[in-house]
Structures are given as C-alpha cells and as structure tokens.
Design an enzyme around this catalytic site. Sequence first.
Site, short mmCIF file in Angstrom:
data_model
loop_
_atom_site.label_atom_id
_atom_site.label_comp_id
_atom_site.label_asym_id
_atom_site.label_seq_id
_atom_site.Cartn_x
_atom_site.Cartn_y
_atom_site.Cartn_z
N SER A 110 0.82 -1.20 0.00
CA SER A 110 0.00 0.00 0.00
C SER A 110 0.86 1.25 0.00
O SER A 110 2.02 1.24 0.40
CB SER A 110 -0.95 -0.02 1.19
N LYS A 111 0.23 2.31 -0.48
CA LYS A 111 0.90 3.60 -0.63
C LYS A 111 1.52 4.07 0.67
O LYS A 111 2.50 4.78 0.67
CB LYS A 111 -0.15 4.65 -1.05
N ARG A 112 0.90 3.69 1.79
CA ARG A 112 1.37 4.18 3.07
C ARG A 112 2.79 3.72 3.39
O ARG A 112 3.53 4.39 4.07
CB ARG A 112 0.40 3.79 4.19
N GLN A 113 3.16 2.54 2.88
CA GLN A 113 4.49 2.02 3.25
C GLN A 113 5.59 2.42 2.28
O GLN A 113 6.73 2.06 2.48
CB GLN A 113 4.45 0.49 3.33
N GLY A 114 5.24 3.10 1.23
CA GLY A 114 6.31 3.48 0.30
C GLY A 114 5.77 3.53 -1.11
O GLY A 114 4.55 3.55 -1.33
#
Length: 494
Positions: A266-270
């Site tokens: 997901s976008k949140r992790q990179g």
Amino acid sequence: MSILNILKDKTLNKPRPRLRFAPSPTGFLHLGNFRTVLFGYLLAKSLKGDFILRLEDTDQKREVEGALDKLVEILNWIGINFDEGPHLGGPYGPYIQTQRLDIYNKHINLLLEQGKAYRCFCSEERLSQMRATQEANKQAPRYDRACRHLSTEEVKQKIANGEKYVIRQAMPLEGEIIVHDEIRGDIKFKATDLDDQVLIKSNGVPTYQFASVVDDHLMEITHVTRGDEWLPSFPKNILLYQAFNWIPPKFIHLPLILNKEGGKLSKRQGDVFVEQYRDKGYLSAAIINFCALLGWHGQGDQEIYSLLELEKDFSLEGIGASPAIFDAEKLDYYNGLYLRRLSDEDLLKAARPYLDQELLTKYDEKQLLNFISLAKDRMKKLSDITELTGFLFSLPEYSKDLLIWKDLTEERVKENLKLLKEKLESINEQNWNKEYLEENIMNWLKESGKKNGDFLWPMRVALSGLKNSPGPFEIAAALRKGNSLERMEIAIDK
Ligand code: GLU
C-alpha cells in the site's frame, strides 16, 4: 473462432494465442498491475501469440483524464508493446468498453430472452435494508431474488411506469460449480454461495463481470491472466460463459504480492507505482527483472534476466500459487547491478536530469565522467547521483574536528596537511591520475616512515568533507589538481 484468427495461425489446427491486459483507467500503474501486464505479455510472447490492451472503463467513478495516454507512455518506457489496443486499433475493436455499449446491450438481450437474466426493480432502500437484516443475522449479504419470478406482464408494467432496474443473472440455485485454473487446478464453489450477480447497472452500463466475459469471448482471448483477487469472480465468469454456451478461455490467476510484513502493498508504506520508481531513477531493465520474479521462477537458480530472455524462457509452469514478497532492497540490488552495467557515458546521460543543470555547464564531459565513475559503485538509483557527487561539484562544508584522525592533535593534522599539499603540488598535471597519485604518495609515506592514516584520513576529509566517501586518490583525480589543492588549503586554514 473467426476466419481471421484461423488464417493468422499457420498451423491451421490451433488458434493463435491471444492474451490481454484489461486495466481500469486509474492514472498510475500500480506494481501489482505491472506484474499482471508483464506476465500477460511474457506469456503471450512465449506462446508466440498476440497481446491486446483493453480499457475497462465502465466504472465511471474511477476514471481519470488522460489515463490511457499515461498508461501507454509508461508501458512504452518499460518496453511492453501491444499488438492491438485503443491506441493502435485492430480487428476486434473498439478496445474501450464504454465504446462497446451496444455490443453489451445486444448480448444482454439474448440472456433476457432465454430467461437466463432478469430485470430487478428493487430500490436501493429495500436492498440496503435487506443487507442490514442479513448482517444482523450473521448471514452473507445476498439478493433475495424477489424479482426473479416477476411475470412478463409485471415487468412490462414496471418499465411503463418508468421504474429503474438493474439486470441480474439467474444463477443456479443448487449444486457445485467446478472451475479450472491453470495454476491451481480444479476449484469447487457451492451454487448457494453465489449471488444473482448484477450484469447491467441501472444506468445501462455493464458491470466488470459482464463486460469482461463478453469482450474476452468476442476478442477471442485464449488465456486470461489476472491477479488472484479475482478468484471469487471466477465461478460467476464461468456461469456466464455457460449461459451464453461459449467455451471459456484458460484462466491463470497470478499470485498475490505482499509486503515483507505479509500485508497488502500500500501507498502508506512506500512507493507502489511504476512511475515513482522511474522518476527516482530505477532502470526499466531492473524493474522488469525484479517483477518477473514476483511469482515466477525459471529453471535452476538464474536470477538475472533481460526482457528478451524472459520473452523466450517464460512459461506457465514457472508460475506459483503462493504469494510473492515485495522486497524493496532486492529491487535496489537489481537496480544497482543494472546501473553498473552501463558505460560511464550512458550512465552520465541517464543521470544528467538529476543533477543541477547550472553546475553541469561548469564542467567538461571528461570531468563529469570522472565524477560519475566515482559515484557508480555506490549508486542504487539515478537520483542518488545528487548526493553522491554533491561534494565534487561544490566546496564541501564540514567541521574541522572531522579532519582529526584518532588521537592526533590539531597542530599535527595541520602540519601533515601542509606536507601533503607540498607533495601534491610537486606532481604535475599530466600525471594527475588515481594510479600515479596513489603510487607516489604511498611510496613517500613509506619511505619517510609515516603512518598512512595520519595523512590519508585528513586528506580524504579535506577533499570530500565527508565521513564516508570514496578514497582520497580517486577523489583527487576526479577533482583534478587545481580543485584538490584549493580544498587542501581550505582545510589547512580551518
Ligand atoms: N479491469 C480489471 C482490473 O481492474 C481487470 C481484471 C481482469 O483482468 O479481468 O484489474
């Protein structure tokens, strides 16, 4: 099979393989989607078939302006080409689903006439109330099929009243549906677990389920490659093929891609979009090599593959069913490897956009190549060039404490730097290269019984201003004589 397809195939007894990539126009290419398009493309190539791009834009909420152009552009950059598609045309077009509405219309009418699909007039309120009750009773949300048995008269009346409707498929009420995935083998589903799925929404636009089956059939797709998040749709797809009396293509559900913690990418992790990796300076060859191994392995333990090799070696047998793990460090490893395979000239060309354009004009090509070759070993991505060469382009800033080696006093360091500077001054410009500098200075240190660290550490810091950097002779060679002496002088004055 149309005449067209048969004619295309020289052997005449087997239809030419046709595979497709069928993304929704969402703007950026997610790594998961990239893996899907890559595997589809590679399988098409290895089967000597055609690869088709089809835009699935029936979910108008998600549509993004210019998405097709952007998609084609990034896939071009990567090196994946299509044989047919909205940007190319072809004999099975149009290749954009919202331009095929009359085709879906014609096909839904066939199912309606045969009672394999029906109009459902249930209001949104009724449906959400039904869902709430089912949820409260811990039942799976399912349409209660209230409209499945409306008489022709009732239906006519409702249409005449202007009531809105969706069209649902009349699913079997009992029994098992066995579907075959090329990787997982047979998978069984219970009919009672399947909803009367919506085929046409109330705005007249088909759902993914309906449009993709109609299109895969009409476009004579022989192998469907898609992510395994579509497995729950699989029995529904097959029941639709059966409703039409069509032979389904082969289905290949590609394994999930998880992050190192076992969660979704997901976008949140990179970074999760190919465009982000391109912009940071990952090479297409590295992205391809890395992603090809997310769920596929070749024979033996080969880990380095070019696109051409993959086109040749790729095979269905190498695709696994268990999730692939996305390891960003592995991608860095591949990228570093492919960067080091470039000549200094090509690397400089690729890295130029990441450097300060004004600074660039102050150096000639030869010196820039020196800078590049100095950074090359430590680069993981092109954008690293800014940091790795920053100290070469402009005078470094650092505190004078950094010049001090172990327990040397400030005075001794200053003295050593002065001696070194004199020594360096005596070396003439023509001999100013790494090998000569190294030999000359090392001999001098040895002959005069000096300790290497007492001289080389301050020299390296004077030249780079950094705690960690390439060796002093490499830096001096890249900077050339004038700049090196200037930096020695600044260090002495600190
Ligand atoms: N349009 C679907 C998606 O968004 C395609 C799934 C398929 O390939 O059938 O990924």
